[in-house]
Design an enzyme around this catalytic site. Structure first.
Site, PDB file in Angstrom:
ATOM      1  CB  ILE A 139      -1.021  -7.484   1.795  1.00 23.21           C
ATOM      2  CG1 ILE A 139      -0.918  -6.975   3.237  1.00 23.21           C
ATOM      3  CG2 ILE A 139      -2.473  -7.496   1.336  1.00 23.21           C
ATOM      4  CD1 ILE A 139      -1.588  -7.851   4.274  1.00 23.21           C
ATOM      5  CB  THR A 258      -3.848  -3.667   0.120  1.00 22.42           C
ATOM      6  OG1 THR A 258      -2.469  -3.472  -0.222  1.00 22.42           O
ATOM      7  CG2 THR A 258      -4.516  -4.508  -0.933  1.00 22.42           C
ATOM      8  CB  SER A 288      -5.483   0.377   8.050  1.00 24.65           C
ATOM      9  OG  SER A 288      -6.339   0.584   9.162  1.00 24.65           O
ATOM     10  CB  CYS A 289      -5.031  -4.722   9.117  1.00 23.33           C
ATOM     11  SG  CYS A 289      -3.692  -3.924  10.037  1.00 23.33           S
ATOM     12  CG  ASN A 320       8.450  -6.648   5.879  1.00 24.74           C
ATOM     13  OD1 ASN A 320       9.324  -7.157   6.580  1.00 24.74           O
ATOM     14  ND2 ASN A 320       7.820  -7.319   4.927  1.00 24.74           N
ATOM     15  NE  ARG A 334       5.509   3.305  12.561  1.00 28.38           N
ATOM     16  CZ  ARG A 334       4.502   3.012  11.759  1.00 28.38           C
ATOM     17  NH1 ARG A 334       4.734   2.444  10.596  1.00 28.38           N
ATOM     18  NH2 ARG A 334       3.249   3.298  12.095  1.00 28.38           N
ATOM     19  N   GLY A 348      -3.776   5.549  12.097  1.00 25.37           N
ATOM     20  CA  GLY A 348      -4.789   6.372  11.446  1.00 25.37           C
ATOM     21  C   GLY A 348      -6.158   5.738  11.471  1.00 25.37           C
ATOM     22  NE  ARG A 370       2.674  -1.051  13.968  1.00 28.70           N
ATOM     23  CZ  ARG A 370       3.191  -0.840  12.762  1.00 28.70           C
ATOM     24  NH1 ARG A 370       4.366  -1.368  12.435  1.00 28.70           N
ATOM     25  NH2 ARG A 370       2.542  -0.112  11.875  1.00 28.70           N
TER      26      ARG A 370
END
Length: 481
Positions: A139, A258, A288-289, A320, A334, A348, A370
Site C-alpha cells: 500500500i 491504512t 479496510s479495502c 503478504n 493462514r 472484520g 483467500r
C-alpha cells in the site's frame, strides 16, 4: 472508399483530436490544478489511446458511445475561463448538454456548470501539505505513486519522506527499484533517481527523504524541514489511539492509518462518512479495502430500498500476511500455502460497517476466502431489502449512482459479459458493480462487487488525506444528491 477505410479514417481523426487534447489537459493541470475527467476517470498524463479508451468505456455505464468530438468543445471552453483548483468531468458536461442545453452554447453551458470554480468563487491555491509515509510495502508504494502523480503544480500534497527500518547495503536502491517496477501494477510512470549519499529518492522531480528508524520516537521530522505533515501509517503495527499517538512527533500534525482502527479511532470510508471528521481529529483510520468496497454500495442500496439484514462473502486475493509455503502462522489456516490453496479466514469488514454507517440498523455478517490470485477481490453482498423490486430497477439505479451521485468516485458499474478479476487491476473506484452477475428476486438482492484491494483502496486513502489536508478540490458538474 470501402467501409473499412471509412472506419479507419474515423479512427485516425479521433486519434488526431485526442492528441490535440493532451497539451490542453496538461496545461490545465500544471498551471491551474484542474484535473480533467471523463466519467470520474482522469485524463491527466494519459496517452492518445488511453483517452480514446476512456471515452469508449462510457458505453459500459452510460449505455451509449461518447466521442472525443463531443468532449473537445467543452475542453476548449474550459481554457477560456478563469478556473481555480477543481476536477471537471467533460464526459458529464457533454452528457448533460445533450438533454439540458436549454438553448445555451457550449461555452455558455460550460461557464454556468463550472461557475463554482471560476472568478470570485474559485479556490485559491495554497502552499501545499507535507506527507510522510511510515512503511513502504504494497500500500505504501502505491500511495507514493498516487501522491507523485497528483503533485501537479506542486500546490497540493507533497510526499516529503518515507520511514523504514534499515535493511543493509543498497537498501535505498532496492526500495527505489520496488517503486519503479511492480509485478502487478506495472512500471512507474516517470523517472526515478537515487542519491545514496544524501539518502533521497527523486521521482518526477519530487525529492523524497528516506528516514531509517525502528520506532516512531526516534524521528524528529522538523530536522528534515517537514512541518504540519500528515503521516500515513502503512505498517498496521499500531491500530489504537495510544499506539498511533506515538507518531505525533515534531513536524507531524495528523496520522492516517491504512488498516481498520480499533477503539475510538474513527474508521473513514471516503464518500460515505468523510464529512464527519472533526477538524481537531488528529488520528483516523481508512478502514479496510473490503469495508471500502462494500460500504458505498450498501449505503446506496439502503438509501433507495432500505436494508433489513445482509451477509458479505469476500473472495479475496492472497496477501503478504500469508505464507508462500506451508509454515507456522499465528492465525488458523493462514499458515497454509497461499498460492496453492483457497483459505477460509475471517474478515472484520462486516463489523466495521457499523462505524462507517451508524444509522444502518441492519445486521451485517461476513466471511472471507483467500484465493490464489495476487490482486483484485470480489465481495458478494446478499441483502434483504425493505421492499420488493426488480433486477432492472436495481441495475438502472446503481448505473445512475455510478454516473451522477456523490458516490460516483467510489462505485463503478460494468455490463461486460466476460469480465474477470484481472480486468479490474488499477481500478480507482472502491468497487465495481458487475451488472451481469447481479441477482434480484422480490426483496432479495445479491450484488457482485469487484475491487482492486491494493490500488482502489490506495485511491480511497488518498481521498481521505486530501480531505483532511484541505486540498480535496470540488468536482464539476456537481453530483446529483
Amino acid at each position: 472508399m470501402t467501409v473499412n477505410e471509412d472506419t479507419f479514417t474515423n479512427w485516425k481523426n479521433r486519434e488526431e483530436i485526442a492528441e490535440s487534447m493532451i497539451p490542453v489537459i496538461g496545461k490545465l493541470h500544471r498551471e491551474r490544478d484542474v484535473t480533467v475527467l471523463v466519467h470520474s476517470r482522469s485524463l491527466v498524463n494519459k496517452s492518445v489511446v488511453s483517452i480514446l479508451k476512456t471515452h469508449r468505456f462510457a458505453r459500459q455505464i452510460a449505455g451509449e458511445e461518447l466521442s472525443v468530438t463531443e468532449t473537445l468543445p467543452f475542453l476548449q471552453a474550459l481554457t477560456t475561463l478563469d478556473l481555480g483548483p477543481s476536477q471537471i468531468d467533460i464526459g458529464m458536461l457533454a452528457a448533460t448538454y445533450r438533454t439540458h442545453a436549454d438553448g445555451l452554447t457550449v461555452e455558455e453551458f460550460t461557464a454556468r456548470a463550472v461557475a463554482g470554480a471560476t472568478g470570485a468563487n474559485k479556490i485559491e491555491r495554497g502552499a501545499g501539505r507535507d506527507v510522510v509515509l511510515y512503511g513502504f510495502g504494497r500500500i505504501g508504494r502505491l500511495v507514493a505513486r498516487l501522491l507523485i502523480e497528483k503533485s501537479g503544480s506542486g500546490n497540493g500534497l507533497r510526499l516529503r519522506a518515507i520511514v523504514v527500518r534499515g535493511g543493509g547495503d543498497q537498501d535505498i536502491v532496492k526500495r527505489a527499484s520496488l517503486l519503479r517496477r511492480d509485478s502487478i501494477h506495472g512500471q512507474f510512470q516517470g523517472t526515478i533517481t537515487v542519491d545514496e549519499a544524501n539518502g533521497t529518492i527523486t521521482a518526477n522531480g519530487n525529492e523524497i527523504k528516506v528516514i531509517y528508524a525502528d520506532d516512531p520516537s526516534e524521528v524528529d521530522y522538523t530536522a528534515y524541514g517537514i512541518k504540519d505533515a500528515i503521516l500515513i501509517d502503512n505498517t498496521g503495527k499500531w491500530r489504537d489511539r495510544e499506539g498511533l499517538s506515538q507518531h505525533l512527533r515534531p513536524g507531524i500534525d495528523k496520522v492516517v492509518l491504512t488498516a481498520p482502527g480499533k477503539g475510538d479511532v474513527p474508521n473513514i470510508v471516503h464518500g460515505v462518512n468523510h464529512d464527519t471528521i472533526k477538524p481537531d481529529e488528529r488520528i483516523l483510520s481508512c478502514a479496510s479495502c473490503t469495508t471500502n468496497a462494500i460500504v458505498p454500495p450498501l449505503k446506496a442500496m439502503a438509501d433507495e430500498y432500505g436494508v433489513l439484514r445482509g451477509h458479505v462473502e469476500t473472495v479475496h486475493s492472497f496477501t503478504n500476511d500469508q505464507n508462500l509455503l506451508d509454515n507456522y502462522h499465528k492465525s488458523e489456516r493462514r499458515g497454509r500455502s497461499a498460492p496453492l490453496n483457497m483459505v477460509i479466514t475471517e474478515t472484520g469488514a462486516a463489523s466495521a460497517v457499523a462505524k462507517a454507517l451508524p444509522d444502518l440498523k441492519a445486521k451485517i455478517t461476513g466471511s472471507s476466502i483467500r484465493v490464489p490470485v495476487p490482486d483484485v477481490s470480489i465481495a458478494i453482498l446478499n441483502l434483504q431489502l425493505a421492499r420488493e423490486t426488480t433486477r432492472e430497477d436495481v441495475l438502472d439505479y446503481l448505473r445512475n449512482v455510478s454516473l451522477t451521485s456523490p458516490l460516483k468516485r467510489q462505485i463503478d458499474f460494468i455490463s461486460a459479459p466476460d469480465a474477470v478479476s484481472s480486468d479490474f487491476i488499477g481500478s480507482r473506484h472502491a468497487s465495481t458493480v458487475d451488472a451481469g452477475a447481479t441477482k434480484v428476486e422480490g426483496d432479495n438482492a445479491i450484488l457482485y462487487l469487484w475491487y482492486d484491494n491494493e490500488f482502489g483502496y490506495s485511491c480511497q486513502v488518498i481521498r481521505v488525506v486530501q480531505h483532511v489536508s484541505g486540498v480535496e478540490y470540488p468536482t464539476y458538474p456537481a453530483p446529483l444528491a
